[in-house]
Each structure stands twice: as C-alpha cells, then as structure tokens.
Design an enzyme around this catalytic site. Sequence first.
Site, PDB file in Angstrom:
ATOM      1  CE1 TYR A  48      -3.076  -2.979   0.414  1.00  0.00           C
ATOM      2  CE2 TYR A  48      -3.382  -2.095   2.609  1.00  0.00           C
ATOM      3  CZ  TYR A  48      -3.793  -3.241   1.704  1.00  0.00           C
ATOM      4  OH  TYR A  48      -4.633  -4.342   1.691  1.00  0.00           O
ATOM      5  CG  HIS A  76      -0.614  -8.409   0.132  1.00  0.00           C
ATOM      6  ND1 HIS A  76      -0.374  -7.260   0.218  1.00  0.00           N
ATOM      7  CD2 HIS A  76      -1.968  -8.231  -0.146  1.00  0.00           C
ATOM      8  CE1 HIS A  76      -1.310  -6.279   0.190  1.00  0.00           C
ATOM      9  NE2 HIS A  76      -2.540  -7.071   0.044  1.00  0.00           N
ATOM     10  CB  SER A  81     -13.581  -5.534  -1.142  1.00  0.00           C
ATOM     11  OG  SER A  81     -12.384  -5.340  -1.600  1.00  0.00           O
TER      12      SER A  81
END
Length: 272
Positions: A47, A105, A184
């Site tokens: 990020y 990740h 999400s």
Amino acid sequence: MEYETIQDTDIPKIGLGTWRMEGATCRNAVATALDLGYRHIDTAQAYGNERQVGQAIRNSDVSRDEVFLTTKVWPMHRKYDAIIDSIHESLARLGTKYVDLLLIHWPNPAASTSEVMRALSDARSRGLTRHIGVSNFDAEQLESAQESADAPILTDQVQFHPYSPQRELLDYCQANDVVLTAYSPLAHGGAMHDEPLATLGTKYGKTPAQVALRWVVQHEGVVTIPKSTSRAHLEENLDIFDFELTETEMEVISRPSRVRTGLSMLRGRFGV
C-alpha cells in the site's frame, strides 16, 4: 464494538482498511478512526502507507497496545532473508517494535510455502509479530500453509461480501479455528445500490452499506476491514451492532455471483 475471540485473541469485528490511501488522507483517516473508537487498523507493504499509518497511531491518544495492527508482506519477497528484512523495514516505517498480525499478502506460485511460513513463524518467535496469517489463500492453500507453519495461523484475509460469500473457505476456517478477515465487504460500492439491502435497510432504519456490514460480521468467525476516509462513513460503519438479521434475511442477502464480484473488482481497480 463487538469482538471475535479466536485462539484466545480478541479481534475487533470492525477495523479500518487503508488500501489506496496515501499521505495526509491516510493519516487523517486513521486518526479519525481511532478517535471514533476503531482499534483494528490494516495496512500492507504494497500500500505504500505504513509510515502514515504509524504516524497516525503514534500521534493519537490511544496506546499502542490497544490497537490491533496488521501489515502484510509483499509476496515478491519469497526468500527467507528477504522476508525477514522486509518485516524489519515495515516495523521501522510503522514506528513500532511489533505488529499484532503479519500476513503474506497473497500466494506466490514461484515461492516455497514452507520457506514463506517458516519466515513468518520465526518473525513471531522473535517478537516481531504476535500472530501470523495469510491473505487471498483458498481453502487448499490455507491448509498447506497451516501444515508448513510452526505457529498457528490466525486469519485468512480475503474478499468477502454478499456476492462472494466464500462458503467453502468459511466452512474450513470455522472448522479449523481460523478467523476470516473480510476485505471489500461493500463490493467496492456495489452494495450501496443493492435492492434487497436497501429494502432491509428501510426495515431496520439503516443504509444498504450498514446492512451489508451487518451481514458480514453476523457470520461466526468473521471480522471485516471496510475502507473509508469520511468521518460520517466511518461513524456509520461502526453503527451496526444494534440490530440483527434473521436467518432468512441472511440467506436473501447472500447471492453468489461471479459477474457481480468481477464488476466490483473492476470498480475497485479502475473506478468504473
């Protein structure tokens, strides 16, 4: 705030995701979230905002030990030494001696699962993290990671929303003492315009987004990290613990759809 307790660890049901947040926007969002009562913050090497997340935590009135802080290792770091070095770099950017949760990740087919999990396990034994986990692993990959790790896997962080309810993975997690962390949860905004969610929102005096979040956290063994930079939306996301969906309503909301999931990913990636 409600908590999910797993492996003798309490994890806030609602956290703040920081994907695609940068600079002052990221610092302000994390600071606002902490001020409102959030105690679960999620970031990642990919990020590019670990420094801003760390600054916001240090500058807040909240003690570091009250914050459940997660970061994720960039999967291109696939060798043991590279993974360990990257973890030290993350901690330096975050300005903390440890994170509460350290994830890989996503699975890298060019990497050895055994070597990756050995590095994460050793990071835990060295006190660099309290817990380890994975992200974007399916049930088979999660099982392989568990077999390779020398420490318990606390979570698998995956996309999870009404159009992608991840039933096979959720069943596996619930049966194997692993929490599912939902990113999400609003399907990149798709939930905001969903008719069944709007109808139930009218019934309960909630927005479609709040109904979607309630659907997520009402699952056993699930926590979620919706992203928001707006104080109003951050407050709204916390305000989901004063109502409960019926079993029938939970089923009505859950509508697996590869098309809708794909569209949600396009919205997230390209803003379409």
